[in-house]
Each structure stands twice: as structure tokens, then as C-alpha cells.
Design an enzyme around this catalytic site. Structure first.
Site, mmCIF file in Angstrom:
data_model
loop_
_atom_site.group_PDB
_atom_site.id
_atom_site.type_symbol
_atom_site.label_atom_id
_atom_site.label_comp_id
_atom_site.label_asym_id
_atom_site.label_seq_id
_atom_site.Cartn_x
_atom_site.Cartn_y
_atom_site.Cartn_z
ATOM 1 N N GLY A 40 6.275 12.353 4.128
ATOM 2 C CA GLY A 40 6.013 10.927 3.976
ATOM 3 C C GLY A 40 5.339 10.660 2.645
ATOM 4 O O GLY A 40 4.441 11.382 2.227
ATOM 5 N N SER A 284 3.127 -13.549 5.936
ATOM 6 C CA SER A 284 1.767 -13.014 5.910
ATOM 7 C C SER A 284 0.796 -13.851 6.716
ATOM 8 O O SER A 284 0.822 -15.072 6.715
ATOM 9 C CB SER A 284 1.254 -12.920 4.491
ATOM 10 O OG SER A 284 -0.122 -12.619 4.531
ATOM 11 N N ARG A 330 -4.737 -11.187 15.983
ATOM 12 C CA ARG A 330 -3.291 -11.240 16.171
ATOM 13 C C ARG A 330 -2.849 -11.262 17.626
ATOM 14 O O ARG A 330 -1.945 -11.997 17.994
ATOM 15 C CB ARG A 330 -2.670 -10.012 15.511
ATOM 16 C CG ARG A 330 -2.839 -10.079 14.040
ATOM 17 C CD ARG A 330 -2.347 -8.847 13.373
ATOM 18 N NE ARG A 330 -2.464 -9.078 11.935
ATOM 19 C CZ ARG A 330 -2.190 -8.183 11.014
ATOM 20 N NH1 ARG A 330 -1.777 -6.985 11.372
ATOM 21 N NH2 ARG A 330 -2.303 -8.469 9.757
ATOM 22 N N HIS A 401 5.009 -5.309 15.036
ATOM 23 C CA HIS A 401 4.606 -5.190 13.646
ATOM 24 C C HIS A 401 3.984 -3.841 13.304
ATOM 25 O O HIS A 401 4.186 -3.294 12.223
ATOM 26 C CB HIS A 401 3.587 -6.300 13.387
ATOM 27 C CG HIS A 401 3.021 -6.287 12.030
ATOM 28 N ND1 HIS A 401 3.805 -6.398 10.907
ATOM 29 C CD2 HIS A 401 1.747 -6.171 11.588
ATOM 30 C CE1 HIS A 401 3.016 -6.354 9.837
ATOM 31 N NE2 HIS A 401 1.791 -6.202 10.222
HETATM 32 C C1 LIG Z 1 5.816 -6.563 6.766
HETATM 33 C C2 LIG Z 1 4.533 -5.816 6.876
HETATM 34 C C3 LIG Z 1 3.389 -6.291 6.239
HETATM 35 C C4 LIG Z 1 2.204 -5.589 6.324
HETATM 36 N N1 LIG Z 1 1.102 -6.100 5.694
HETATM 37 C C5 LIG Z 1 -0.052 -5.410 5.748
HETATM 38 C C6 LIG Z 1 -1.201 -5.903 5.073
HETATM 39 O O1 LIG Z 1 -1.181 -6.938 4.436
HETATM 40 N N2 LIG Z 1 -2.332 -5.174 5.136
HETATM 41 C C7 LIG Z 1 -2.401 -4.002 5.822
HETATM 42 O O2 LIG Z 1 -3.448 -3.373 5.821
HETATM 43 N N3 LIG Z 1 -1.314 -3.514 6.467
HETATM 44 C C8 LIG Z 1 -0.145 -4.183 6.451
HETATM 45 N N4 LIG Z 1 0.942 -3.690 7.118
HETATM 46 C C9 LIG Z 1 0.885 -2.385 7.758
HETATM 47 C C10 LIG Z 1 1.016 -1.284 6.722
HETATM 48 O O3 LIG Z 1 1.935 -1.676 5.727
HETATM 49 C C11 LIG Z 1 1.512 0.030 7.289
HETATM 50 O O4 LIG Z 1 0.818 0.342 8.442
HETATM 51 C C12 LIG Z 1 1.267 1.144 6.300
HETATM 52 O O5 LIG Z 1 1.815 0.825 5.057
HETATM 53 C C13 LIG Z 1 1.844 2.450 6.785
HETATM 54 O O6 LIG Z 1 1.720 3.396 5.748
HETATM 55 P P1 LIG Z 1 2.064 4.920 6.001
HETATM 56 O O7 LIG Z 1 1.825 5.596 4.699
HETATM 57 O O8 LIG Z 1 1.323 5.407 7.160
HETATM 58 O O9 LIG Z 1 3.609 4.962 6.377
HETATM 59 P P2 LIG Z 1 4.933 4.414 5.662
HETATM 60 O O10 LIG Z 1 4.646 3.571 4.494
HETATM 61 O O11 LIG Z 1 5.774 3.873 6.750
HETATM 62 O O12 LIG Z 1 5.606 5.703 5.074
HETATM 63 C C14 LIG Z 1 6.302 6.608 5.854
HETATM 64 C C15 LIG Z 1 6.869 7.668 4.956
HETATM 65 O O13 LIG Z 1 7.338 8.729 5.739
HETATM 66 C C16 LIG Z 1 8.636 9.088 5.369
HETATM 67 N N5 LIG Z 1 9.236 9.641 6.576
HETATM 68 C C17 LIG Z 1 9.232 9.131 7.827
HETATM 69 N N6 LIG Z 1 9.846 9.960 8.676
HETATM 70 C C18 LIG Z 1 10.231 11.026 7.957
HETATM 71 C C19 LIG Z 1 10.902 12.223 8.277
HETATM 72 N N7 LIG Z 1 11.284 12.513 9.519
HETATM 73 N N8 LIG Z 1 11.170 13.086 7.275
HETATM 74 C C20 LIG Z 1 10.787 12.814 5.985
HETATM 75 N N9 LIG Z 1 10.132 11.708 5.655
HETATM 76 C C21 LIG Z 1 9.859 10.824 6.630
HETATM 77 C C22 LIG Z 1 9.244 7.856 4.796
HETATM 78 O O14 LIG Z 1 10.291 8.184 3.919
HETATM 79 C C23 LIG Z 1 8.037 7.252 4.094
HETATM 80 O O15 LIG Z 1 7.902 7.841 2.827
HETATM 81 C C24 LIG Z 1 2.141 -4.397 7.051
HETATM 82 C C25 LIG Z 1 3.271 -3.930 7.690
HETATM 83 C C26 LIG Z 1 4.453 -4.652 7.639
HETATM 84 C C27 LIG Z 1 5.619 -4.189 8.431
#
Ligand SMILES: Cc1cc2nc3c(=O)[nH]c(=O)nc-3n(C[C@H](O)[C@H](O)[C@H](O)COP(=O)(O)OP(=O)(O)OC[C@H]3O[C@@H](n4cnc5c(N)ncnc54)[C@H](O)[C@@H]3O)c2cc1C
Ligand code: FES
Lengths: 637, 251
Positions: A40, A284, A330, A401
Site C-alpha cells: 500500500g 465534503s 456523521r 465512506h
Molecule cells: C471521498 C473521501 C474523502 C475523504 N476525506 C477525508 C478527509 O477530509 N479527512 C480525513 O481525515 N479522511 C478523509 N477520508 C478518509 C481517508 O481518505 C482514508 O481513510 C485514508 O486516506 C486511507 O489511507 P490509507 O493509506 O490507509 O489507504 P489507501 O489510501 O486506501 O491506500 C491503500 C493502498 O493499498 C494498496 N493496496 C490495497 N490492496 C492491495 C493489495 N492487495 N496489494 C497491493 N496493494 C494494495 C493500494 O494500491 C493503495 O496504494 C476520505 C475518504 C473518502 C472516500
């Protein structure tokens, strides 16, 4: 199984500092002898990869996207919290901690959340140093806004594209380490299994999405930063590719899955327009700072919004929650919107929508001010719906979400499998039963920049430095397992598409394990999911072959895991006979219809253990202890 | 509405591709363009045919995955709109729609409409960052930045790296992409220390990837789904020549 959260002793405020001092360090000269796999490259994964590489570890970073920069984190809009108290409005580490614990409806660990609030301030410093262009005041200092139910202004933002700017910051740090030769990136590569040797995580098996090649990668530790599982509902605000596969495969190898039923429904999304709908778009939450939520007082009122006079409008959030108004958390906002629609007062062609109205804000502050604040969101809304929100109110409806549940981790972010870590949305750690706005970005970056870089050293220092070759039998066994699943999918050649199963599953989850749940519905859903799963394995049509770019196969692999996770979510929702945060059991509500917790019996983390295909999972409980906050019924009146 | 689609089909990088025609009916105007392709793909799979492969993820114009060349234009007919944000209400019943991948030798086709944009990552790796490690940085408010500068930097920073600029350019130049990152960091105080080496390295990598030269046609900026301005290119040219002029920079 005994769940040890490894929370350090001592007063809350000193735990993390003391812990950092007490944990073992890896000698700088030895760091280059350790390999770490990070799956990830979203906020959690990119920040961890960069930070660990800077320390000298060898990092292999994987993503299924064509570039690390495309992770779902890129889409976050509203902002990121930090207890900087730059606005002098009474914020503090303790207040952010308190708000997060309370917002999570007292279902998270005090120690973790306190640490999160502590390091939140460092995140902003780090991002600014990288060149992240946060919003600023005319004096040149950083601007803040209040967000998602907070009564202080602690949210840092970059217009409506905060996630993009933060991710690009982390991606730039990651790219620098690629140039330095410390990180090797594997784009378009999907992790499909975890490899354990002597009980410890020692590598992963992946599929190259372009060639179909199944490969093994060995390391001293594995970090899963693979995001959340909201797409189990098919329709969600998550990116199309977001999935549970990495976490679920690790779960099947023994990692406990915690609180899977804790999912967040976001109140302000663009309503569904038809059967073709492939995903939902979030508007948002910051919009609720100026937009007023309402429905007509009368059922089935089909007049245009502007023709309905004020005294025939029900600003239901302001009416029911005078002190928080449109800014209630929310879960509360979502449930109330659903209620209004269930009463037949919903608006729009489907009746499944409520208004979010900027008329008064525009009159008060002028169109220019509103445009400066929300211009890009209004544009986005207009592109999707063809309607102009400066002239008529937006229509919104709740949508899935975020998932608070995830892999169980201890204070060090290690799962119960030694050497396997989970960070970001992939773990269950900090948000309890409901996440506050702008806190996911904070958590992902806290985990990646400031927590894992310390805690992983403690583990690495305790294991032998020798590498394990990826021709070890455990790798061969995992490769065979993956190849077996793929072959099985490819030979079915049934009559139904993968999406048709995914949609069917999603509808069951939304109807019975969505905004409101009850025992009868959940039991029905469990049976239903089993049927869908059985049919999937008999009748899905996965066209094409393994040895090519095959998006149908990619989807099928992901949906096959959702079909199992969905059932566990139902089990968890059934088990939790209380309402808390995003988990609303209709049987357990106060007289006023608010969530009613049962602290005596359910103040625990439900961590589920996989026991075999189609076997009931085993429940392990980690009791939650509160020493610094008093448990109260959340009230936003 | 009913439509005729001419879609580029190509099995893999080494095979020659060709257009294939598909008829599709009952498309609602509320569908997004990609949802229209989803409908087509569901029908293809039901017939046991390989669906049309295309990159996409966020479907809200921010991840930069989608990259469709629609009726001769990058991301289709609407300005400041990524293919995933395009809705069928921009088309009419009976339309004939041609869909191709980005065409540039630096973006080889992987399959159908999916191309390899790894060159962009390598350009960023060449210098698109400020060299700070995690920790040990000053308090965020110790670096005051004028709002005007911060806003300008932000405008450059919004690039989604979709590659439309390259696809739209008759020379397949990547100048808009590269200049957006160079500008963002050149405008900010954090970017000053490495200002000269950064632009030299990134430009060198851009050339090594085989992108074409810029002849200032401006097509890139017009087709950019997030409206990255051509001013960035002018700024990068200045940055580049001033870096070259006193080249105490690259080895
Ligand atoms: C529309 C939207 C708006 C949001 N706005 C906000 C906000 O304003 N403020 C806030 O705090 N949060 C917000 N959130 C929540 C927040 O964006 C996410 O919770 C956060 O970005 C998740 O980050 P992460 O690094 O954990 O995962 P992700 O960004 O989902 O990254 C997952 C990574 O894992 C990789 N991956 C997944 N499965 C595999 C696999 N099997 N093999 C190899 N690679 C894999 C993907 O390629 C990716 O690189 C929002 C969410 C959404 C949907
Ligand atoms: S799919 Fe993300 S920009 Fe189009």
C-alpha cells in the site's frame, strides 16, 4: 488466545515518550540488513515506506495502482486535524484526544488515541517542510477550519483537496527514497497471500497485474497499509479498486479482524441516480459549516425547493440538536437523514435525498466568499448532477465512506502475528465506533511517519538478521494456494458477471448491515450472503486468462474476499447487542431514538479469529479501560 | 440514447491494435462516461468476450487514473473535466464515439486503453521533492508564506498526472506536467535550496524518457482536466535557463 494490547504503564501523557525510550533500537549499521515489505502506498504506506527507508531499512513497496500517487487517499477532501491550537481557541492535545474518544463512542483505546493527538502536531510540521501547500491567512500563517462536529478550529486543509496534497507530499518523500535506492516500488502488483514461517510474518505472494506472474517476496517484517473495506457495500465513496484482499488473506493466515461491523456512513454524498451507479461521490463535510440541512415538513411535498417557504421547511438537525445543529457527528446526521426519508419527506426523484442549502450563507457572506470556500466542490456537484448549487440547494444522502474496523493491532501497530503490522484505515486502532472528520488522514500519517518507524525497530532488534530465501517451502505453499484460487475462478465460466454478485452482496449489506441493523435482518442477511457466495463459486463468469492484464479476474478475486468478510461483519453486528457510533441496532436505542451503549457488557474490542472455510469465527475480547475520561452518553443536543 | 462506439482494442504491448465497433443502447444521460463503458463491459462478459480494459479508480477526477482519448480529445469534449467526470448528457442519441488510449511513445499501450505512465514517476524521482527526512523539521508556522504565493503554488500542485497534456500535444511533450511540479516548489520557500538542481534533473529525466519538445501550442493546458496553466511552462523555462547559466549544480 490472550490479546495483549501492550499498552505501556504510567500516566497517559507519558506513555508514548516512555515507550519510545524503552523499546529496543536497531544499530544504524545493521538497518540496511533488514528488509521491510510495505503493501500500500496511500498516506499510511507511503509515509511509512519513506520514513523507514530514511532510517536505512530496505523497503519494498507494493500497490495495485499504476503509480503510488493514485492511492485512494488522494481523494480525501476536507482536511486533517492537529492539536496545534494556532487559533488560540482552547484546543490542546487532551481536547483532541477527548473529542476522538467521545466521537468514537468510547470504543477505542485511550493510549492509542492520546498518542495520535500528540503526534498530530508533528504531522503538520512535516507536511509543510515537504512543501504541501496548505491554506494560509493573509499574514502568511496557516489557516484552519472547524470540521465534522469539532468546536475548535483545528483542521488544516488545502482547498477541497487535502488528501491529494498530503499524498503527493508523502509520495515525494517516497520518490526521493526510490532515487536513493532504498525503496523499490512494485506498481500494478497485488498482494494475494501472506507467508508465515515459524509463526512470524516473513513475506508475501503477489500477482503481477500485467503478466499474471505469481511471485514471492521475502522480508523481515510486513506492513499492510491497504486501506479500508467500504466497497463490501459495492456502492461507497471509496475508489473503485479499494478492497479487503490483503487484510482478508492475512486474516485467513491468522491475523485477527477487529470490530468489522464498525463502518461509517457519511451524511453528505450525492444520491444514487440509477441502477448503473458505480460509486458514490462525497461532498465534503466542510459544506455543513455553511449549508443547512432540511426537508419539507409535509410528506410527499413535490414543490421545487425555492417554492417552499421557510415555515414549511424542517431544518431537522438544527431543530433536534440546537447546540451542534448541522455539525452533529456523521452517524447522527446520517441516521436523521434516513429517518426523514423513511417518513416520506425525502426529496428528489427517488425520495432518498435531503437538501443541503446554501441560500442563507450566500445571502450572509456573498457568493464570492462561498465560492472561495467551496468552489471546487460546487463545480464537482454540478458536473455530476447537472444542477447549479448556487441557485438550488444540493441534494445529499448518506453513503458508506469509511471502515473503523480492521486488522487488530497492539499499541505497536503489530497484529497478533509477530512481524505483521497494519497501519492506516487497514487497522482498527483509533476511531472506535465512529471516526471524526479529518482524523483518518491524521491517523494514516501518524502511523506511517511517527509510530511504525519506532515500533518496528523494537521487533526487528529481537529477531535474527538472516534473510530467508523465497524458495522456502512456505512460499511455495502460498504460491500454490494463490494459483489454486485463480484456477478455480477461471474454470467456473458460469453465466453471471462478477459485478452482478458484487451488487447483490452490496445491497444485502446496505439493507441489513447499513445505517440501522436488527437481529432479524442480520440473520436473514447471513443466510443470504452464504447463498450468494455459494452461487458465486458455481456460476461466476471470469473471462480471459491469468497470464495477461485481466481486470475481470482482479475484480473476482476481490469480490470473493468481500463475500467472506461480509458474513463476518454480520456476525459482529449480531454479536454487539448495543448501539454505538456507526453501529445502530434498532433494538437498542434511547427513548429519543439515539444510540444506546451498553458499557457493562460491550466495552470491548471484538477481535475475530478465522477457524476454517465456512466455519464460525472465534471471538476474542479485548476489554477497554477508561482511566482518563468518564463514559457519558454522547449528547449533541 | 443509442450510441455507436469505436474502441481501440489491443491485446498487449507487443500486438498490433485496431478499432472495433460496438453498438450500445438504453444509455441514460445521468450515467457517467465510465458507467457507460461498464454497461458495455457487462454485456461483453455476458457474451464471454474480453471486456474493454481501461484505467480508473476514484471516478471523481482526482486520482489521474482515467485516460481516455474521446472523439480526438483528451478526456473528451468538456474542458476541465476528466473522463470519469464526463456524463452522458454531453452526448446525443445516435452519436458515434471514438475511444482511444493516450498515444505517445513514452506511454506504451499495455492493453486496450491502458497505458504505462511510469515515466512520470521517474521524472518525480529525479527531483520532484524537498529533501527533508521525517522528524526534525521546524514548526509549521515558522515558515510564513504569503497567501498569494501559497495559492499559486497550490494551483500548480493540483496536477493529477493523468498525462492528458502529453496526449493532447502534437509533439507528445511532458512540459506541462514537469513544469507544474517545478513551479510549485520554486514558488515556495521550502523549495529554494534545491531549486536549481531540481529543474535540471527533472528536465534531463523528461528528455531521457523520450517525450517531445514543447512548441508552445497550448493544447496541453486547454485539455488539462484540472486547468494547469501554461504559465508554468514559461516559469520552468526561466528556472531552467537560470539554473544552466550558473551551473554549479549538476555533476
Ligand atoms: C471521498 C473521501 C474523502 C475523504 N476525506 C477525508 C478527509 O477530509 N479527512 C480525513 O481525515 N479522511 C478523509 N477520508 C478518509 C481517508 O481518505 C482514508 O481513510 C485514508 O486516506 C486511507 O489511507 P490509507 O493509506 O490507509 O489507504 P489507501 O489510501 O486506501 O491506500 C491503500 C493502498 O493499498 C494498496 N493496496 C490495497 N490492496 C492491495 C493489495 N492487495 N496489494 C497491493 N496493494 C494494495 C493500494 O494500491 C493503495 O496504494 C476520505 C475518504 C473518502 C472516500
Ligand atoms: S478515475 Fe480518478 S481521475 Fe478519473
Amino acid at each position: 488466545m490472550l490479546l495483549n494490547s501492550k499498552i505501556p504503564e504510567g500516566p497517559l501523557t507519558d506513555k508514548w515518550t516512555k515507550h519510545k525510550f524503552n523499546i529496543k533500537l536497531v544499530n544504524p549499521a545493521n538497518k540496511r540488513k533488514y528488509d521491510i515489505i510495505v503493501v500500500g502506498t496511500g498516506l499510511a504506506g507511503a509515509s511509512a515506506s519513506a520514513s523507514l527507508a530514511e532510517l536505512g531499512y530496505n523497503v519494498k513497496a507494493f500497490c495495485f495502482h499504476d503509480s503510488p500517487r493514485r492511492a485512494h487517499s488522494i481523494a480525501a477532501q476536507g482536511g486533517i486535524n492537529a492539536a496545534k491550537n494556532y487559533q488560540n481557541d482552547g484546543d490542546s492535545v487532551f481536547r483532541l484526544f477527548y473529542d476522538t474518544i467521545k466521537g468514537g463512542d468510547y470504543r477505542s483505546r485511550e493510549a492509542n488515541v492520546y498518542r495520535l493527538a500528540q503526534v498530530s502536531v508533528n504531522i503538520i510540521d512535516q507536511c509543510v517542510a515537504q512543501g504541501v501547500p496548505f491554506a494560509r491567512e493573509y499574514g502568511g500563517l496557516l489557516a484552519n477550519r472547524s470540521f465534522g462536529g469539532a468546536q475548535v478550529s483545528r483542521t488544516f486543509y488545502a482547498r477541497g483537496q487535502t488528501g491529494q496534497q498530503l499524498l503527493l507530499g508523502a509520495y515525494s518523500a517516497l520518490s526521493r527514497q526510490v532515487a536513493n535506492g532504498k525503496v523499490q516500488i512494485f506498481p500494478r502488483t497485488e498482494m494475494l497471500d501472506l507467508v508465515k514461517i515459524d509463526g512470524k510474518a516473513r513475506g508475501i505472494v503477489t500477482r503481477n497485474l500485467i503478466t499474471g506472474k505469481i511471485e514471492s517476496h521475502s522480508a523481515h517484517a510486513v506492513i499492510l497499509a491497504t486501506g479500508g473495506y467500504g466497497n463490501v457495500f459495492f456502492l461507497s465513496t471509496n475508489a473503485m479498486g479499494s478492497n479487503t484482499t490483503a487484510a482478508w488473506r492475512a486474516h485467513k493466515r491468522g491475523a485477527l479482524f477487529a470490530n468489522p461491523c464498525f463502518t461509517q456512513i457519511h451524511p453528505t454524498c450525492i444520491p444514487v441516480s440509477g441502477d448503473h451507479q458505480s460509486k458514490l461521490t462525497l461532498m465534503s463535510e466542510s459544506l455543513r459549516n455553511d449549508g443547512r440541512v432540511w426537508v419539507p415538513k409535509a410528506k410527499g411535498d413535490k414543490r421545487k425547493a425555492k417554492d417552499i417557504p421557510d415555515n414549511e421547511r424542517d431544518y431537522f438537525l438544527e431543530r433536534k440538536y440546537p447546540s451542534f445543529g448541522n455539525l452533529v457527528p456523521r452517524d447522527v446526521a446520517s441516521r436523521n437523514a434516513k429517518e426523514a426519508c423513511d417518513e416520506g419527506r425525502g426529496v428528489g426523484p427517488t425520495g432518498l435525498a435531503v437538501y443541503l442549502d446554501f441560500r442563507d450563507a450566500i445571502q450572509r457572506d456573498g457568493k464570492n466568499t462561498i465560492e472561495a470556500k467551496y468552489g471546487n466542490l460546487f463545480e464537482m456537484y454540478e458536473k455530476i448532477t447537472g444542477q447549479n448549487p448556487y441557485e438550488m440547494p444540493m441534494m445529499i444522502y448518506p453513503a458508506i465512506h469509511y471502515t473503523m474496523g480492521g486488522l487488530w493491532v497492539d499499541y505497536n501497530l503489530m497484529t497478533n502475528i509477530p512481524g505483521l503490522y497494519a497501519t492506516g484505515e487497514c487497522n482498527f486502532s483509533d476511531h472506535g465506533a465512529n471516526r471524526l472528520g479529518a482524523s483518518a488522514l491524521m491517523q494514516g500519517l501518524a502511523d506511517g511517519y511517527f509510530v511504525i518507524s519506532y515500533t518496528i525497530g523494537d521487533y526487528l532488534a529481537s529477531i535474527p538478521i538472516e534473510r530467508i530465501n523465497n524458495d522456502h517451502p512456505a512460499f511455495k505453499e502460498a504460491e500454490a494456494n494463490v494459483a489454486g484460487i485463480i484456477t478455480k475462478l477461471l474454470i467456473i465460466k458460469g453465466t453471471r458477471t462478477v459485478d452482478s454478485f458484487h451488487k447483490e452482496l452490496g445491497k444485502v449489506m446496505w439493507d441489513y448491515c447499513g445505517m440501522a441493523r436488527n437481529a432479524k435482518g442480520l440473520k436473514f442477511a447471513k443466510e443470504k450472503i452464504r447463498e450468494i457466495r455459494a452461487e458465486f463459486w458455481n456460476n461466476v463468469n471470469v473471462v480471459g486468462e491469468n497470464e495477461e492484464l485481466n481486470q475481470t479476474l482482479e475484480k473476482a478475486l476481490r469480490v470473493s474476499d468481500f463475500l467472506e468478510l461480509g458474513e463476518l461483519m454480520i456476525d459482529d453486528a449480531l454479536n454487539r447487542e448495543e448501539s454505538c457510533g456507526g453501529h445502530f441496532r434498532e433494538e437498542y436505542q434511547t427513548e429519543e431514538g439515539e444510540a444506546k451503549r451498553d458499557d457493562e457488557n460491550f466495552s470491548y474490542v471484538a477481535a475475530w479469529e478465522y477457524t476454517g472455510d465456512n466455519q464460525p469465527e472465534a471471538l476474542h475480547k479485548e476489554a477497554l479501560e477508561f482511566e482518563n475520561v468518564k463514559l457519558t452518553q454522547r449528547s449533541y443536543k | 440514447m443509442n450510441l455507436t462506439l469505436d474502441i481501440w482494442r489491443q491485446k498487449n504491448t507487443d500486438t498490433k491494435g485496431a478499432f472495433k465497433t460496438y453498438a450500445i443502447s438504453n444509455i441514460s444521460e445521468d450515467m457517467s462516461f465510465l458507467e457507460m463503458l461498464d454497461v458495455l463491459n457487462e454485456q461483453l462478459v455476458e457474451k464471454g468476450e474480453d471486456p474493454v480494459h481501461f484505467d480508473h479508480d476514484c471516478r471523481e477526477g482526482i486520482c489521474g487514473s482515467c485516460n481516455l482519448f474521446i472523439n480526438g480529445r483528451a478526456h473528451g469534449p468538456n474542458i476541465k473535466t476528466a473522463a470519469c467526470q464526463l456524463h452522458m448528457r454531453s452526448f446525443s442519441d445516435g452519436d458515434n464515439i471514438t475511444i482511444e488510449p493516450w498515444r505517445a511513445s513514452a506511454f506504451p499501450v499495455i492493453k486496450d486503453l491502458v497505458v504505462n505512465r511510469g515515466a512520470f514517476d521517474r521524472i518525480i524521482q529525479a527531483g520532484g521533492y524537498v529533501s527533508v527526512n521525517t522528524g526534525g523539521v521546524p514548526d509549521a508556522n515558522e515558515i510564513p508564506i504569503s497567501k498569494v504565493k501559497a495559492d499559486q503554488a497550490f494551483d500548480s500542485a493540483t496536477c493529477i498526472a493523468c498525462g492528458a497534456c502529453v496526449a493532447a500535444c502534437k509533439n507528445a511533450s511532458a512540459m506541462l506536467f514537469v513544469s507544474a511540479k517545478v513551479s510549485q516548489l520554486a514558488l515556495l520557500p521550502q523549495g529554494q535550496v534545491e531549486r536549481k538542481t531540481r529543474v535540471e534533473r527533472m528536465v534531463a529525466q523528461m528528455d531521457a524518457e523520450g517525450f517531445g519538445a514543447c512548441t508552445n501550442t497550448g493544447a496541453c493546458s486547454i485539455e488539462c482536466p484540472v486547468g494547469i496553466s501554461q504559465d508554468n511552462i514559461a516559469r520552468m523555462n526561466r528556472e531552467y535557463y537560470s539554473a544552466k547559466a550558473k551551473s554549479d549544480n549538476l555533476e
